[in-house]
Design a protein around this motif. Structure first.
Motif, short mmCIF file in Angstrom:
data_model
loop_
_atom_site.label_atom_id
_atom_site.label_comp_id
_atom_site.label_asym_id
_atom_site.label_seq_id
_atom_site.Cartn_x
_atom_site.Cartn_y
_atom_site.Cartn_z
N LEU A 142 7.93 9.62 2.90
CA LEU A 142 7.36 8.29 2.66
C LEU A 142 8.39 7.33 2.09
CD1 LEU A 142 3.81 9.06 1.20
CD2 LEU A 142 4.38 8.24 3.49
N ILE A 143 9.25 7.82 1.22
CA ILE A 143 10.29 6.96 0.65
C ILE A 143 11.25 6.50 1.74
CG2 ILE A 143 12.28 6.92 -0.91
CD1 ILE A 143 10.71 8.74 -2.79
N ALA A 144 11.58 7.41 2.67
CA ALA A 144 12.45 7.03 3.79
C ALA A 144 11.77 5.98 4.66
CB ALA A 144 12.81 8.27 4.61
N LEU A 164 1.14 9.62 -5.12
CA LEU A 164 1.56 10.96 -4.69
C LEU A 164 2.54 11.56 -5.68
CD1 LEU A 164 1.24 13.07 -2.48
CD2 LEU A 164 3.13 11.99 -1.26
N LEU A 165 3.43 10.73 -6.22
CA LEU A 165 4.38 11.21 -7.22
C LEU A 165 3.64 11.68 -8.47
CD1 LEU A 165 7.29 11.59 -8.17
CD2 LEU A 165 7.27 9.21 -8.94
N VAL A 219 0.84 -1.20 0.00
CA VAL A 219 0.00 0.00 0.00
C VAL A 219 0.87 1.25 0.00
CG1 VAL A 219 -1.77 1.27 1.26
CG2 VAL A 219 -1.88 -1.22 1.15
N MET A 220 1.97 1.21 0.74
CA MET A 220 2.89 2.35 0.76
C MET A 220 3.45 2.62 -0.64
SD MET A 220 3.61 4.07 3.61
CE MET A 220 5.34 4.48 3.57
N LEU A 221 3.77 1.55 -1.36
CA LEU A 221 4.29 1.72 -2.71
C LEU A 221 3.25 2.36 -3.62
CD1 LEU A 221 6.67 1.19 -4.62
CD2 LEU A 221 5.66 -1.05 -5.12
N VAL A 222 1.99 1.93 -3.47
CA VAL A 222 0.91 2.53 -4.26
C VAL A 222 0.73 4.00 -3.89
CG1 VAL A 222 -1.57 2.45 -4.71
CG2 VAL A 222 -0.28 0.32 -4.56
N VAL A 278 6.06 17.14 -2.16
CA VAL A 278 7.45 16.74 -2.35
C VAL A 278 8.08 16.36 -1.02
CG1 VAL A 278 9.73 17.53 -3.07
CG2 VAL A 278 7.72 18.12 -4.44
N VAL A 279 7.81 17.17 0.01
CA VAL A 279 8.35 16.87 1.34
C VAL A 279 7.78 15.55 1.86
CG1 VAL A 279 8.51 17.70 3.72
CG2 VAL A 279 8.64 19.32 1.82
#
Length: 285
Positions: free
Chosen positions: A234-236, A87-88, A79-82, A228-229
């Motif tokens: 989220l990537i971290a 968001l991107l 879900v985080m990847l989605v 962006v922030v």
């Protein structure tokens, strides 16, 4: 052992915080559901969806990290990847459609005026559709932005600044020329749409739509910068979550530390492939 548990602990605490943060988000959405105002009710569904998604994702991440539940962490990472991809895409789209605009400074005045042709085609098509403009116009009228400048003198218009809504919806374009309250010939169409009645003003003008688009552009640009922030954050978190997932898988298949360390009960997904490749190499050489 401390290093081994670090990623799980971080993910657990972070998801506990986001789990608690989802409660006021859902509460805000439910509170907006009680309001009949057009501007507020338009935010109801996004807030509720966001709140419940954050709640479920945080719950899965918290359970998976704290109790080494591999499937919960797998669901969390999926879900985080989605969310990261969505968001991107939203951020790129936001920067694309909010390019341009900004208005034109009126000579000798403290405010700017805005024109429809300065904005992206997607925004122009949206604002000209009846269902969107009806809702936007109701928001503009309900905001009472024009009432705030109703008592301004001509000197105020020369010295003070106006918001995009006030500039486009609360007065006729500065270039308009009137004689006995009637617009002269061969002028901007908005000059003929203007009316002194408080319920009419320039709410039907293209300049009003442009003012709304400018306000949307500014708000959306700020939101894109915030995205962006959040995206970096989220990537971290996703990276740390991958470590926690690996730890949970390791906890299921082996004793990770100490003299009683055992080999994996279930080989890794690529074990048989590498074994086949090694056997082939030995046969060749």
């Amino acid at each position: 052992m401390a290093v081994y548990r670090f990623s799980n602990t971080v993910i657990g605490y972070l998801n506990l915080l986001t789990l608690l943060a989802s409660i006021p988000i859902i509460g805000g959405g439910l509170w907006l559901a009680r309001s009949s105002a057009t501007c507020e009710s338009s935010l109801q569904t996004p807030l509720l969806v966001l709140g419940f998604v954050v709640l479920l994702v945080s719950l899965a991440g918290f359970v998976g990290a704290c109790f080494n539940v591999a499937w919960a962490l797998w669901l969390y990472l999926l879900v985080m990847l989605v969310l990261i991809a969505a968001l991107l895409g939203l951020t790129v789209f936001g920067f694309a459609v909010t390019g341009g605009g900004g208005g034109v400074q009126v000579p000798g005045r403290g405010y700017r005026e805005y024109h429809m042709e300065d904005y992206s085609g997607w925004l122009r098509r949206r604002i000209t559709e009846d269902r969107y403009w009806t809702a936007a116009r109701a928001c503009v009228v309900g905001s009472k932005a024009c009432a705030k400048i109703a008592l301004w003198t001509p000197l105020d218009y020369l010295q003070k600044d106006l918001t995009p809504i006030q500039s486009g919806c609360c007065k006729p374009p500065t270039s308009c020329t009137y004689s006995a309250g009637t617009a002269m010939a061969a002028q901007d169409e908005d000059c003929y749409r203007w009316n002194n009645a408080a319920s009419v003003l320039c709410y039907g003008c293209d300049s009003c739509k442009a003012g709304v688009l400018e306000q949307v552009r500014r708000d959306w640009h700020k939101l894109s910068v915030l995205n962006v922030v959040v995206l970096v954050f989220l990537i971290a978190i996703y990276s740390i979550g991958c470590c926690a997932f690996r730890n949970a898988r390791r906890a299921e298949s082996e004793h990770p530390y100490g003299e009683n360390r055992m080999s994996k009960i279930r080989p890794r997904w690529d074990y048989y492939w590498w074994r086949w490749w090694r056997d082939r190499r030995e046969q060749l050489y």
